[in-house]
Write a protein that holds these residues in place. Sequence first.
Motif, PDB file in Angstrom:
ATOM      1  N   ASP A  17     -23.832 -26.680 -31.258  1.00 17.30           N
ATOM      2  CA  ASP A  17     -23.100 -27.410 -30.066  1.00 17.30           C
ATOM      3  C   ASP A  17     -23.784 -28.524 -29.779  1.00 17.30           C
ATOM      4  O   ASP A  17     -23.283 -29.629 -29.597  1.00 17.30           O
TER       5      ASP A  17
ATOM      6  N   ASN B 185     -23.076 -31.365 -32.568  1.00 18.13           N
ATOM      7  CA  ASN B 185     -21.776 -31.640 -32.272  1.00 18.13           C
ATOM      8  C   ASN B 185     -21.591 -32.676 -31.127  1.00 18.13           C
ATOM      9  O   ASN B 185     -20.893 -33.855 -31.085  1.00 18.13           O
ATOM     10  N   GLU B 186     -22.466 -32.616 -29.994  1.00 21.23           N
ATOM     11  CA  GLU B 186     -22.290 -33.378 -28.790  1.00 21.23           C
ATOM     12  C   GLU B 186     -22.983 -34.669 -29.169  1.00 21.23           C
ATOM     13  O   GLU B 186     -22.345 -35.684 -28.623  1.00 21.23           O
TER      14      GLU B 186
ATOM     15  N   ARG C 157     -15.396 -25.026 -35.649  1.00 24.76           N
ATOM     16  CA  ARG C 157     -15.360 -25.685 -34.468  1.00 24.76           C
ATOM     17  C   ARG C 157     -15.987 -26.974 -34.428  1.00 24.76           C
ATOM     18  O   ARG C 157     -15.129 -27.687 -33.579  1.00 24.76           O
ATOM     19  N   THR C 158     -16.867 -27.385 -35.450  1.00 20.45           N
ATOM     20  CA  THR C 158     -17.097 -28.639 -35.504  1.00 20.45           C
ATOM     21  C   THR C 158     -16.111 -29.595 -35.842  1.00 20.45           C
ATOM     22  O   THR C 158     -15.580 -30.627 -35.230  1.00 20.45           O
TER      23      THR C 158
ATOM     24  N   ARG D 224     -12.740 -29.000 -35.432  1.00 20.89           N
ATOM     25  CA  ARG D 224     -11.784 -29.085 -34.293  1.00 20.89           C
ATOM     26  C   ARG D 224     -12.316 -29.858 -33.235  1.00 20.89           C
ATOM     27  O   ARG D 224     -11.502 -30.929 -32.611  1.00 20.89           O
ATOM     28  N   LYS D 225     -13.507 -29.896 -32.819  1.00 16.97           N
ATOM     29  CA  LYS D 225     -14.088 -30.819 -31.773  1.00 16.97           C
ATOM     30  C   LYS D 225     -14.207 -32.082 -31.833  1.00 16.97           C
ATOM     31  O   LYS D 225     -14.360 -32.899 -31.185  1.00 16.97           O
ATOM     32  N   VAL D 226     -14.788 -32.458 -33.198  1.00 15.23           N
ATOM     33  CA  VAL D 226     -14.979 -33.853 -33.206  1.00 15.23           C
ATOM     34  C   VAL D 226     -14.427 -34.647 -34.297  1.00 15.23           C
ATOM     35  O   VAL D 226     -14.159 -36.094 -34.150  1.00 15.23           O
TER      36      VAL D 226
END
Lengths: 286, 296
Positions: free
Chosen positions: B208, B211-212, B233-234, B236-238
């Motif tokens: 995470d 990702n941030e 997750r990566t 979807r998130k970025v």
Amino acid sequence: MASVAPTDDSRSSDGPITRWVTDWGTIVVDGLTMVGDITLFAWQMCVWMFTRLPLQGTLLPNFYQVGVLSLPVVALTGTFIGMVLAVQSYYQFASIGLESRLGGVINMSLVRELGPVLAATMLAGRVGSAMAAVLGTMRVTEQIDALETMGADPIHYLVVPRFLACILLIPALTVMADFMGIVGGYFYSVIILGIDHAAYQTNSREFVGGFDFFSGIFKSVFFGGVIAVVSCYRGFHCLPGAEGVGRAATAAFVYSFVLILAIDLVLNILLDAIYFALWQHSATIL
Amino acid sequence: MTEPIAAPEFDESRLSLRESCGSSEPNDSNDAPLVEADDVSVQFAGQSILKEVTLRIPRGQTLAIIGESGCGKTVLMKTLIGLVKPTSGRVLFDGNDLSSLNYAALTETRRRLGFVFQNAALFDSMTIFQNVAFPLRQHEQLSPEEIEAEVMQRLAEVGLPDEVARKRPAELSGGMRKRVGLARALILKPELVLYDEPTTGLDPIMSDVINELILSTRRKYPVTSVIVTHDMRTARKVADRVLMLFPRTRLRSDQSQILFDGPPSQLEHAEDRRVRQFVRGEAGERLMELRASQNE
Ligand SMILES: Nc1ncnc2c1ncn2[C@@H]1O[C@H](COP(=O)(O)OP(=O)(O)O)[C@@H](O)[C@H]1O
Ligand SMILES: [Mg+2]
């Protein structure tokens, strides 16, 4: 699995002769491809070498590796070869009463053949396989790709300094091997076998000329170039994984060694022709 | 061929997704795409890895490439920046064909992109400081003080303490190495950043963090990103767009290698069962396929 290449199936249905031809064809084509690849690789390296100065930081470590760290092992093996030559030749020469000529034989073999080949072999074993392993690891871990993405040409950055180190410093290693071999041969002949010191010296001086010495040095430059090009090529074309790196290192040594001997043969024929053309007679021990 | 032809059953979904994807792109209305791959095929030793892949990446987009291991994601990314030469087809970067550029132009182009390698690909023979400073020394004429200041700032940005700078890559953990790789790739503020599996092999927290970092880079300046990842997750998130690649060897020759191309929100509703299974992490018929190939 419809799209898998159909080669395996079609191969097994062919007759043995077809298969034999295909197999040899593959070997020949692969061999030729590699020769072409290495030539192209060497050519690119030459272009870089003559168009842009090598980076200073990349030269020194390689010069140190090749020149300084290889010196002890070359000196040691040189000494032994000199002594082995004395042991080997003594009884044959003694049986025809020519043991005083031993110095000529030993020193001639050393400066023309054994010194350069020995120095090159040690360099291929010590430095060549290490180069292939280092560059192979860099290939496998994508460091070579990283160099390229950051605008540094891998051949200019990695290969040129290694090549320069090899061709510029192998003459020094050869001189070292020659010198220590001469010392070792002298030590064994004069001190241990008791051959007359003055006769040994006179004979050496009489038979070993400047041409012999320089032909050895001349050959060694080619050996050094071959070691660098072959080892770097094997490293650059390393297969994935630890096994790939290991194979690159082994192959670098084997290929270098075979090529060293092949080039040695060709250059000897060439140098002999030059010698005859210049002096019209051949050197003789008797 | 201008567009890879998808197998009939995926065709509709792809088209509709394209449209919905296009409407969510603010920058792509009239600007030419930053990277463009036309009918790119790559073969290694006669084995086809990519076949007729066409891909346009508009400026400012964050594209995630997903797909199982060995399907050619890394090869595709390396082809996009000219590290791998396509067997056929061409790649345009900002309108220039990469294969037609001379060395100086290629170097100038590469200055504009950063590549975060899967295992960081830090130079073993250099310290962390020298690694991060490498692109600066390569491309810019800066004083040692300026380089020092810039490198230390970048290391701090990825959350690494000062004393790391003197260490060698071998002394760092995997997560630290990845962050150094990130700092090195980003130090010239490239227009295009490519991340090869940036979170693979990291613990969930460190994933995470990465990702941030990817997101914060995008907030700081308008960067175009391509992220190869297995981590949904990566994705979807970025990402604003996801592309799923399928291994060439398991497709018929008339099928497209791109199974999905659309926004991450559409992944769950993809028409193609293989996409939904990949996203949920279900083996599905892959198990049967593997058993069948064992029995062969
Ligand atoms: N330089 C290369 N030479 C030969 N084969 C390669 C090379 N690079 C990748 N491959 C092959 O291409 C396929 C796809 O690799 P890759 O793109 O690394 O997969 P991934 O999708 O996991 O990133 C693999 O089967 C790999 O063995
Ligand atoms: Mg990969």
